[in-house]
Design an enzyme around this catalytic site. Structure first.
Site, PDB file in Angstrom:
ATOM      1  N   GLY A  97       0.370  -1.549  -0.055  1.00 10.64           N
ATOM      2  CA  GLY A  97      -0.461   0.310  -0.188  1.00 10.64           C
ATOM      3  C   GLY A  97       1.047   1.264   0.006  1.00 10.64           C
ATOM      4  O   GLY A  97       1.709   1.410  -0.747  1.00 10.64           O
ATOM      5  N   SER A  98       0.211   2.088   1.091  1.00 11.86           N
ATOM      6  CA  SER A  98       0.765   3.836   0.535  1.00 11.86           C
ATOM      7  C   SER A  98       2.188   3.579   1.199  1.00 11.86           C
ATOM      8  O   SER A  98       2.717   5.002   1.147  1.00 11.86           O
ATOM      9  CB  SER A  98      -0.239   4.527   1.389  1.00 11.86           C
ATOM     10  OG  SER A  98      -1.457   4.514   0.874  1.00 11.86           O
ATOM     11  N   THR A  99       2.840   2.910   1.861  1.00 10.96           N
ATOM     12  CA  THR A  99       4.261   2.649   2.342  1.00 10.96           C
ATOM     13  C   THR A  99       5.636   3.323   1.256  1.00 10.96           C
ATOM     14  O   THR A  99       6.500   2.947   1.307  1.00 10.96           O
ATOM     15  CB  THR A  99       4.463   1.825   3.440  1.00 10.96           C
ATOM     16  OG1 THR A  99       4.209   0.438   2.984  1.00 10.96           O
ATOM     17  CG2 THR A  99       3.891   1.477   4.528  1.00 10.96           C
ATOM     18  N   MET A 100       4.634   2.629  -0.004  1.00  7.34           N
ATOM     19  CA  MET A 100       5.501   2.842  -1.066  1.00  7.34           C
ATOM     20  C   MET A 100       5.638   3.829  -1.996  1.00  7.34           C
ATOM     21  O   MET A 100       6.438   4.015  -2.946  1.00  7.34           O
ATOM     22  CB  MET A 100       4.401   1.620  -2.174  1.00  7.34           C
ATOM     23  CG  MET A 100       5.063   0.059  -2.049  1.00  7.34           C
ATOM     24  SD  MET A 100       7.007  -0.260  -1.781  1.00  7.34           S
ATOM     25  CE  MET A 100       7.523  -0.586  -4.035  1.00  7.34           C
ATOM     26  N   LYS A 101       4.948   5.299  -1.566  1.00  5.79           N
ATOM     27  CA  LYS A 101       4.327   6.344  -2.461  1.00  5.79           C
ATOM     28  C   LYS A 101       5.627   6.968  -1.953  1.00  5.79           C
ATOM     29  O   LYS A 101       6.161   7.548  -2.949  1.00  5.79           O
ATOM     30  CB  LYS A 101       3.738   6.678  -1.443  1.00  5.79           C
ATOM     31  CG  LYS A 101       2.581   6.526  -2.012  1.00  5.79           C
ATOM     32  CD  LYS A 101       0.920   7.270  -1.068  1.00  5.79           C
ATOM     33  CE  LYS A 101      -0.345   6.462  -2.507  1.00  5.79           C
ATOM     34  NZ  LYS A 101      -1.238   7.277  -1.495  1.00  5.79           N
TER      35      LYS A 101
END
Lengths: 388, 575
Positions: B294-298
């Site tokens: 999820g958003s921890t890749m942003k």
């Protein structure tokens, strides 16, 4: 006649004793003592009963040999004529001892057999003395009844009756081994004394019946039989002792593992210092050791028989029969003991003469061989034209 | 002369009878010699073999298994000497009261002991294995013949369930079954020795037949794990799982300067000292399980956009009207925003903003960035069953996939990979290798981003825990925190499952000079809350609150937490 020949100087100067017989007996005693020590070190050391003293059996065996040799020296002084005269009384004395040993309180039980009379210093085993007394009694009997020896009722039957009586006493202990040896001695003397050959053939036929009878009387003997035929079928129970004796023979190979090197004596093989001493000899000294022991026994038997032959030539029939009786004793007991060790015969409590640990056995053997030496001594004196 | 003359003449001792008897006796002696010769030459092999069954013993000498320590040499796994009592039933002499006493000491039923005594055919029967030495001593003091004691080792794990997944455990034969015990079994177990000897009936050694081969003890291992940090993480993770009724959870704490794993915790866990009913509990999911982050890749997307595209932290991106159509698919933000800077895209976790940046990049470049950060390949940390994760080859990417991957969907990673990727933001663009072994010097890393870009992203990550960000609950009093939340639907057999989530948070502290990186993942919370900022970030905060002080790491922030102004609603990230 041989007269002039016998009076030659060489004959006169020849020794009065059978030196070689003395040496063979002493060698067997000494060798036995060494082997008893070797066989018993671990057993005595591990046992609280013997004070964890590894020389417990060595010290006692040495003492028995000293006692035996002292007794032998004294016995050697006794003329054969006296032995012959005393034969019936000694035999009766032996029977009294065999009866005494059966009385609880007097007879001591070891391993389920009542065979010993405690005499404070040492335990007396009447059956050992009985072997000598029966030889004397049978020899005297054969000479006394010489005229009737061929007769079944007058010659053989009375002796058979006496033997059955003695046999019953021995089997009451029970001591099957001593019974076998005494019977062998008595019947050998009967045989030599001229009992009719048909009687012996009949006895030979009756032997299997007797074996069956004994097994029916005491079924444990059948167990022993089975254990002896296939010891490795049940190596933890009935075949245990013989398994380990045979393993000792195998481990010894031809030259042995070396004196003191036996593994089977390390608490595996029970009675290593008494009934199964030969197994330890076989393991430590190999087939060579066994060969030497067998040859020495064979020599003893041959020697006893040649002394008997001399005695016959001197018309000393009592001495002749007794010498052969002693030879049969050593030969048969040695054969049975060694046969048991090798799994040829079922296990029975019988020691190896002169070698195994045991006070009564050593004492009786020393006395018997001293008597044999005396017979030879008297032969030599007669041949020199001296009085016996 | 005793015999009368008349009688004398009648005595006949036939010589043939004497000879017959003598021959008979000598023949029996011949028989003995034949039998003896047979036994001692032809038959000896068989007899010797039979003898060896009694008196020859071959034993394996067990080496002492190496200990496993944490980085401060506190034990995590040690082998304790115990005694195994055995007997030779035929030799045992035991009275009835003695039997009862032994049974009581060993906590056995007397009947059970009696049964073992009946096994007369065996020479070696265990009475009881792995008995405490003092109990064994009491039994041996009774001096019962035929009862023996032999030394063995029992593996003991002082940290029990707290470090179970990392350390693992050994089986009955003292070999590793799970974890480090399994992976490093060769080093820990050492080599066994051998002894081949003749023994007497009581078991004493008489002589060695072959030279004794001594065992070589196993080597000790010093892990990078800090037992206390491990414990704190375990405690807080357990609380979070309990609070949110989650199915599972995992957390990894890295030393930001060295890549050493200081803690690695999974819930549910098990007790390695008594590994029973452990099915499904032994997986070290931080290493062996993959999930869509999820958003921890942003932050990775933003860094790539700044490194390889024309973006700066201040570059404005239009995210209105809160969704973006790509082909037939549409991606949404949780709350529609207007124009956002790159920093704000991260702070507010805008999917649209992230997707636009990704679509501006060359797809090969983006794919390469993922690979450079270690996604899609094992970290080679040295652990059994490590997963590689999934990053599809860029050639098969469609634009929608390129867009969703930028916010962590359509890509699968392990928690350990995720934590390691963040070492680039803590170390001015340098990616560190991770390890479970204590290092004597920092390892050489690999430059993935420029220091300028990495520090810029770190700055953005600090905004995430500030008012207006998604992870205010990650704050630690006295320290500056940088981090990113993630919330993702779980991928089921029929695509994304709308009611199953994974909430995560990856953060570093102190942000001015990061010393620790922690990645937390809460799997399938079932208590209504599921945003990473709500369920995972508080775990980070609670752990760091204790660990930073325990490790005496200097403060770099405010003494008071910064709270969200009342008029600002809590920011929820997009999924």
């Amino acid at each position: 006649m041989l007269g002039p020949l016998m009076m030659t100087r060489e004959r006169y100067n020849s020794p009065s004793y059978d030196i070689s017989l003395i040496w063979v007996v002493l060698s067997l005693l000494a060798f036995g003592m060494v082997m008893v020590y070797s066989a018993s070190i671990a057993y005595a050391d591990a046992s609280k009963m013997f004070g964890h003293n590894s020389t417990y059996f060595l010290m006692r065996q040495a003492l028995y040999i000293v006692v035996g040799l002292v007794a032998a020296t004294i016995v050697f002084q006794v003329p054969m004529a006296w032995w012959q005269k005393m034969s019936p009384y000694l035999f009766i004395g032996g029977i009294v001892l065999l009866i005494l040993v059966l009385i609880p309180g007097i007879g001591k039980v070891v391993n389920g057999s009542r065979r010993w009379i405690s005499l404070l210093v040492m335990n007396l085993q009447p059956s050992e003395l009985m072997k000598l007394f029966i030889a004397m009694y049978a020899s005297d009997y054969a000479v006394r009844k010489a005229t009737n020896m061929h007769s079944f009722t007058k010659g053989f039957l009375p002796m058979l009756g006496v033997m059955v009586f003695v046999g019953v006493l021995l089997l009451r202990e029970p001591d099957f081994g001593a019974f076998a040896v005494t019977a062998s001695i008595a019947f050998s003397i009967m045989w030599l004394g001229g009992v009719h050959i048909k009687i012996f053939l009949g006895m030979l036929a009756a032997l299997p019946l007797a074996v069956v009878g004994l097994v029916v009387m005491e079924p444990y003997r059948l167990e022993r039989m089975k254990g002896f035929l296939n010891p490795f079928d049940d190596p933890f129970d009935t075949g245990y002792q013989l398994s380990h004796a045979l393993i000792a023979f195998g481990r010894g190979e031809f030259w042995g593992v070396g004196l003191g090197g036996s593994v089977e004596k390390l608490l595996y093989l029970p009675e290593a210092h008494t009934d199964f001493l030969l197994a330890v000899v076989a393991e430590e000294l190999g087939f060579v050791g066994v060969l030497v022991v067998v040859l020495l026994f064979a020599w003893l038997v041959i020697r006893a028989f040649s002394i008997a032959k001399e005695a016959v030539a001197n018309e000393r029939y009592y001495g002749a029969l007794l010498a052969q009786g002693i030879g049969v004793w050593m030969g048969v007991q040695g054969f049975i003991n060694m046969g048991v060790n090798m799994g040829l015969l079922p296990t029975k409590g019988l020691t190896l003469p002169l070698l195994s640990y045991g006070g009564s056995g050593i004492l009786a053997n020393c006395i018997a061989l001293s008597v044999l030496l005396r017979i030879d001594f008297e032969n030599r004196r007669l041949q020199k034209g001296l009085n016996s | 002369m005793l015999l009368k003359e008349s009688q004398h003449k009648l005595v006949k001792l036939p010589a043939w009878r004497r000879r017959t008897l003598l021959v008979l006796l000598l023949l029996s002696f011949m028989l003995l010699l034949g039998r003896g010769f047979y036994l001692q030459t032809l038959h000896k092999e068989y007899l010797i073999k039979k003898g060896e069954a009694f008196s020859r013993r071959k034993v394996v000498l067990m080496p002492h298994r190496g200990k496993i320590y944490d980085r401060n040499f506190k034990p995590l796994a040690i082998s304790l000497p115990v005694e195994s009592l055995w007997m030779n039933p035929t030799d045992v002499r035991m009275s009835v009261p003695q039997l009862k006493q032994v049974a009581t000491l060993l906590e056995m039923r007397p009947k059970e002991l009696q049964q073992k005594l009946q096994q007369k055919k065996k020479e070696f029967v265990f009475i009881k294995r792995r008995v405490a030495p003092d109990v064994a001593k009491q039994v041996m003091a009774m001096k019962i013949p035929g009862v023996f004691s032999q030394k063995e080792y029992k593996r003991f794990y002082p940290a029990a369930d707290v470090a179970a997944h990392v350390v693992g455990f050994t089986g009955v034969d003292d070999t590793g079954v799970e974890g480090i015990e399994l992976f490093r079994n060769g080093v820990l177990s050492g080599t066994t020795g051998k002894r081949d000897f003749v023994r007497d009936r009581k078991g004493h050694v008489v002589e060695d037949l072959v030279a004794v081969k001594l065992p070589h003890d196993g080597q000790d291992l010093v892990l990078s794990i800090d037992r206390t940090v491990q414990y704190i993480v375990h405690r807080e993770l357990l609380k979070a799982v309990d609070k949110h009724q989650a199915k599972a959870a995992a957390a990894v704490v890295l030393d930001a300067k060295t890549g050493e794993v200081l803690a690695m915790v999974n819930i549910p866990t098990y007790n390695p000292n008594n590994p029973v009913n452990i099915a499904g509990k032994t997986r070290n999911s931080a290493i062996v399980n993959i999930f869509e982050p999820g958003s921890t890749m942003k932050p990775v997307t933003a860094a790539a956009a700044m490194e390889f595209g024309n973006y700066t932290p201040e570059t404005k991106i239009q995210t209105a009207p809160g969704y973006l159509r790509i082909g037939t698919a549409t991606i949404h933000d949780a709350h529609p925003n207007q124009v956002l800077t790159v920093s704000q895209v991260i702070q507010k976790s805008s999917n649209v903003g992230s997707a636009k940046m990704a679509l501006d990049l060359d797809r090969e470049q983006l794919w390469n960035t993922y690979l450079q950060l270690g996604f899609g390949a094992q970290t080679k940390i040295g652990f059994p069953g490590e997963a590689a994760g999934k990053v599809r080859n860029y050639k098969t990417w469609r634009p929608i996939e390129q867009a969703t991957m930028s916010y962590g969907h359509g890509i699968s990673v392990t928690l350990l990979q995720l934590a390691r990727a963040y070492t680039v933001f803590a170390n001015e663009g340098e990616l560190l290798p991770v390890t479970l072994n204590k290092l004597s010097e920092p390892p050489v890393g690999r430059q993935v981003f420029s220091a300028k870009v990495a520090n810029a992203v770190k700055g953005m990550l600090e905004l995430v825990v500030q008012p207006g960000g998604t992870a205010l609950k990650a704050q630690v009093t006295g320290y500056r925190v940088a981090g990113k939340t993630g919330t993702a639907h779980k991928l089921g057999p029929q695509g994304y499952e709308h009611d199953k989530y994974v909430g995560s948070f990856v953060g570093m502290v102190p942000a001015s000079n990061p010393r620790l990186i922690m990645a937390v993942m809460i799997d399938e919370p079932n208590n209504g809350e599921y945003y990473g900022g709500t369920i995972a970030a508080p775990v980070f905060s609670a752990v760091m609150n204790d660990v930073l002080r325990m490790l005496v790491i200097p403060q770099d922030g405010n003494a008071m937490p910064t709270v969200n102004p009342a008029e600002m609603p809590e920011v929820k990230e997009a999924m």
